[in-house]
Write a protein that holds these residues in place. Structure first.
Motif, PDB file in Angstrom:
ATOM      1  N   ILE A  26       0.841  -1.202   0.000  1.00 46.68           N
ATOM      2  CA  ILE A  26       0.000   0.000   0.000  1.00 46.68           C
ATOM      3  C   ILE A  26       0.869   1.242   0.000  1.00 46.68           C
ATOM      4  N   ASP A  27       1.898   1.248   0.830  1.00 47.13           N
ATOM      5  CA  ASP A  27       2.806   2.393   0.915  1.00 47.13           C
ATOM      6  C   ASP A  27       3.471   2.657  -0.426  1.00 47.13           C
ATOM      7  N   THR A  28       3.849   1.593  -1.127  1.00 44.57           N
ATOM      8  CA  THR A  28       4.501   1.754  -2.427  1.00 44.57           C
ATOM      9  C   THR A  28       3.561   2.383  -3.443  1.00 44.57           C
ATOM     10  N   VAL A  29       2.313   1.920  -3.462  1.00 43.94           N
ATOM     11  CA  VAL A  29       1.334   2.488  -4.397  1.00 43.94           C
ATOM     12  C   VAL A  29       1.081   3.958  -4.086  1.00 43.94           C
ATOM     13  N   LEU A  30       0.912   4.282  -2.805  1.00 42.72           N
ATOM     14  CA  LEU A  30       0.643   5.674  -2.415  1.00 42.72           C
ATOM     15  C   LEU A  30       1.836   6.584  -2.715  1.00 42.72           C
ATOM     16  N   SER A  31       3.033   6.041  -2.604  1.00 43.58           N
ATOM     17  CA  SER A  31       4.231   6.858  -2.860  1.00 43.58           C
ATOM     18  C   SER A  31       4.338   7.274  -4.320  1.00 43.58           C
ATOM     19  N   GLY A  32       3.642   6.552  -5.211  1.00 46.89           N
ATOM     20  CA  GLY A  32       3.685   6.886  -6.631  1.00 46.89           C
ATOM     21  C   GLY A  32       2.618   7.859  -7.069  1.00 46.89           C
ATOM     22  N   MET A  33       1.901   8.470  -6.131  1.00 43.71           N
ATOM     23  CA  MET A  33       0.805   9.374  -6.487  1.00 43.71           C
ATOM     24  C   MET A  33       1.193  10.848  -6.458  1.00 43.71           C
ATOM     25  N   ASN A  34       2.487  11.124  -6.423  1.00 49.46           N
ATOM     26  CA  ASN A  34       2.985  12.503  -6.536  1.00 49.46           C
ATOM     27  C   ASN A  34       2.395  13.457  -5.503  1.00 49.46           C
ATOM     28  N   VAL A  35       2.276  12.987  -4.275  1.00 47.69           N
ATOM     29  CA  VAL A  35       1.796  13.841  -3.191  1.00 47.69           C
ATOM     30  C   VAL A  35       2.983  14.284  -2.345  1.00 47.69           C
ATOM     31  N   ASN A  36       3.049  15.561  -2.096  1.00 46.02           N
ATOM     32  CA  ASN A  36       4.071  16.084  -1.193  1.00 46.02           C
ATOM     33  C   ASN A  36       3.551  15.890   0.230  1.00 46.02           C
ATOM     34  N   ASP A  37       4.065  14.860   0.904  1.00 46.78           N
ATOM     35  CA  ASP A  37       3.543  14.516   2.233  1.00 46.78           C
ATOM     36  C   ASP A  37       3.706  15.660   3.225  1.00 46.78           C
ATOM     37  N   ASP A  38       4.805  16.380   3.146  1.00 48.90           N
ATOM     38  CA  ASP A  38       5.050  17.472   4.101  1.00 48.90           C
ATOM     39  C   ASP A  38       4.014  18.579   3.946  1.00 48.90           C
ATOM     40  N   ILE A  39       3.746  18.968   2.694  1.00 50.77           N
ATOM     41  CA  ILE A  39       2.754  20.020   2.456  1.00 50.77           C
ATOM     42  C   ILE A  39       1.368  19.542   2.875  1.00 50.77           C
ATOM     43  N   ALA A  40       1.054  18.298   2.523  1.00 46.45           N
ATOM     44  CA  ALA A  40      -0.274  17.762   2.836  1.00 46.45           C
ATOM     45  C   ALA A  40      -0.498  17.670   4.340  1.00 46.45           C
ATOM     46  N   ILE A  41       0.483  17.183   5.084  1.00 45.44           N
ATOM     47  CA  ILE A  41       0.317  17.015   6.526  1.00 45.44           C
ATOM     48  C   ILE A  41       0.268  18.355   7.234  1.00 45.44           C
ATOM     49  N   GLN A  42       1.001  19.343   6.720  1.00 49.50           N
ATOM     50  CA  GLN A  42       0.985  20.662   7.341  1.00 49.50           C
ATOM     51  C   GLN A  42      -0.330  21.392   7.089  1.00 49.50           C
ATOM     52  N   SER A  43      -1.076  20.970   6.068  1.00 42.19           N
ATOM     53  CA  SER A  43      -2.355  21.625   5.772  1.00 42.19           C
ATOM     54  C   SER A  43      -3.454  21.216   6.754  1.00 42.19           C
TER      55      SER A  43
END
Length: 443
Positions: A292-309
């Motif tokens: 699951i982590d591998t699939v999600l990592s390929g979705m071009n999401v900036n985790d830092d920006i998303a979590i800070q929002s």
């Protein structure tokens, strides 16, 4: 009183109870303070460090003494067995050293019951966060789930299952770090796939537990697919804001997940992740959370920006968290460009066949395919997807045609009226012929 009052001291004054944080069937969680000495070059000062203390207290079996401290009923065999499991939970949890798993400081017995002390996570649970926002947007969900994946990967590598994963058992700090809590149903296994204790696998929480968990039979393997299903159900709750349907319902209706996620305008790649994780047959699920982590990592999401929002509201130590107000999220900051989920591009192609081996719902006649959802720095609940109903369209066409006929009839009547008026005017304007009379009176 069924809980310790504020000001109660434990461990010879080492911990001072401040308030109740939560209650469950097997325990009560408190916010407590412990004094801590801080020394400097010119002196020292004592400050309070806040911790979380979980007390073993079976709501249906235990009572409390008149002074409100000592727990009664602990000699009952059932209570004794669960108390032993409670302490083993704390010991197992203390062996897990991971940034995304709550840390246990110590476990002790007092007041005829047991306690264990954990680090205090000040941002509340993911469930509370979802309740405030209505739902989380796809990027926020991905950022949170990837942290959870790291914790579960670590647990599974150490032959431990959580078995009660859900948004209520996931805390997030004001520093936006996700931590797993409540290991009351967790189970430790040996390297050869055998459980260390003979107790059966717990039922889990309806909606988050797969259908086989209620009647689980040990087969000599580490059944990580139980946690995989719960993680998919947790994603469902984050993305839709609703409790996932129970596994028996998913088994009987393989379109229910797809339909609900589509109506919430979840991007197709993320829909397929949830559907595969929650496949009724365990062989059709992801076989590890790392997949699951591998699939999600390929979705071009900036985790830092998303979590800070995320709009995290730290608990005010002096107030009840339920009274804390929050500002609705979803409005981008001025001058700040929203960050799209897929790097500015919508997902390509058609949705693959669901992992449980049946055809996907017809997205042309029923629910429209959802576009990629952008990240709006803490997007509030997304607009529900509109349905395309052919019958309604036919009714709409009939109504439209009816209106057209009426317009033509009115126009024709108007033309007839104009023509009649012209005829009348022309008739009135013709010269009148003079009539001649013959006088016969003289004949």
């Amino acid at each position: 009183m069924s809980y310790l009052s504020a000001g109660t001291l434990l461990r010879n004054g080492k911990y001072r109870i401040e308030k109740v944080l939560g209650k469950g069937s097997f325990g009560i969680t408190y916010l407590a303070a412990t004094p801590m000495q801080m020394k400097g070059s010119l002196g020292e000062v004592t400050v309070d460090l806040h911790v979380t203390i979980k007390e073993f207290f079976m709501a249906e079996m235990n009572t409390r003494s008149a002074d409100g401290t000592r727990v009664e009923g602990s000699s009952i065999t059932l209570v004794t067995n669960y108390k032993r499991k409670f302490m083993r939970e704390a010991e197992n949890l203390s062996h897990l050293k991971h940034d995304n798993i709550v840390k246990v400081l110590e476990v002790f017995e007092e007041n005829n019951t047991a306690y264990y002390v954990m680090e205090y996570v000040d941002g509340g649970s993911i469930d509370e966060l979802v309740s405030r926002q209505g739902c989380l947007n796809p990027a926020q969900t991905i950022a949170i789930v990837r942290q959870v994946c790291k914790a579960l990967e670590y647990m599974h590598a150490n032959y431990m299952l959580h078995l009660d994963l859900k948004p209520k058992n996931m805390m997030i700090s004001s520093k936006k770090q996700v931590k797993l809590i409540d290991f009351g149903l967790s189970k430790q296994y040996t390297e050869d796939g055998q459980p260390e204790e003979s107790t059966s696998v717990g039922l889990g929480t309806p909606g988050y537990a797969p259908v086989e968990q209620s009647q689980f039979r040990q087969d000599g393997s580490l059944p990580v697919t139980l946690d995989v299903y719960a993680l998919g159900a947790t994603m469902f709750k984050m993305l839709t804001g609703t409790t996932p349907p129970e596994s028996s319902y998913v088994l009987n209706d393989d379109t229910v997940l797809y339909s609900a996620l589509s109506q919430a305008r979840v991007p197709l790649p993320l829909i397929n992740v949830v559907c595969k994780a929650m496949a009724p047959l365990k062989k059709n699920r992801y076989q590890s959370v790392s997949e699951i982590d591998t699939v999600l990592s390929g979705m071009n999401v900036n985790d830092d920006i998303a979590i800070q929002s995320l709009n995290i509201i730290g608990y005010n130590i002096n107030e009840n968290p339920s009274n804390t107000s929050c500002t609705p999220t979803g409005t981008p900051n001025r001058g700040q460009t929203p960050s799209p989920l897929y790097g500015g591009q919508a997902p390509m192609g058609t949705p693959p066949t669901p992992p449980y081996g049946r055809q996907a719902p017809n997205t042309q006649r029923g629910i429209q395919r959802p576009p990629a959802s952008p990240l709006f720095n803490g997007s509030s609940q997304q607009k529900p997807l509109q349905r395309v109903d052919n019958r309604q369209n036919r009714v709409r066409v009939k109504k439209t045609n009816g209106k057209s006929y009426i317009k033509w009839i009115i126009l024709a009547l108007a033309l007839l009226l104009v023509a009649g008026t012209v005829v009348v005017l022309l008739t009135d304007s013709e010269p009148k012929q003079e009539k001649h009379f013959i006088d016969t009176s003289g004949d």
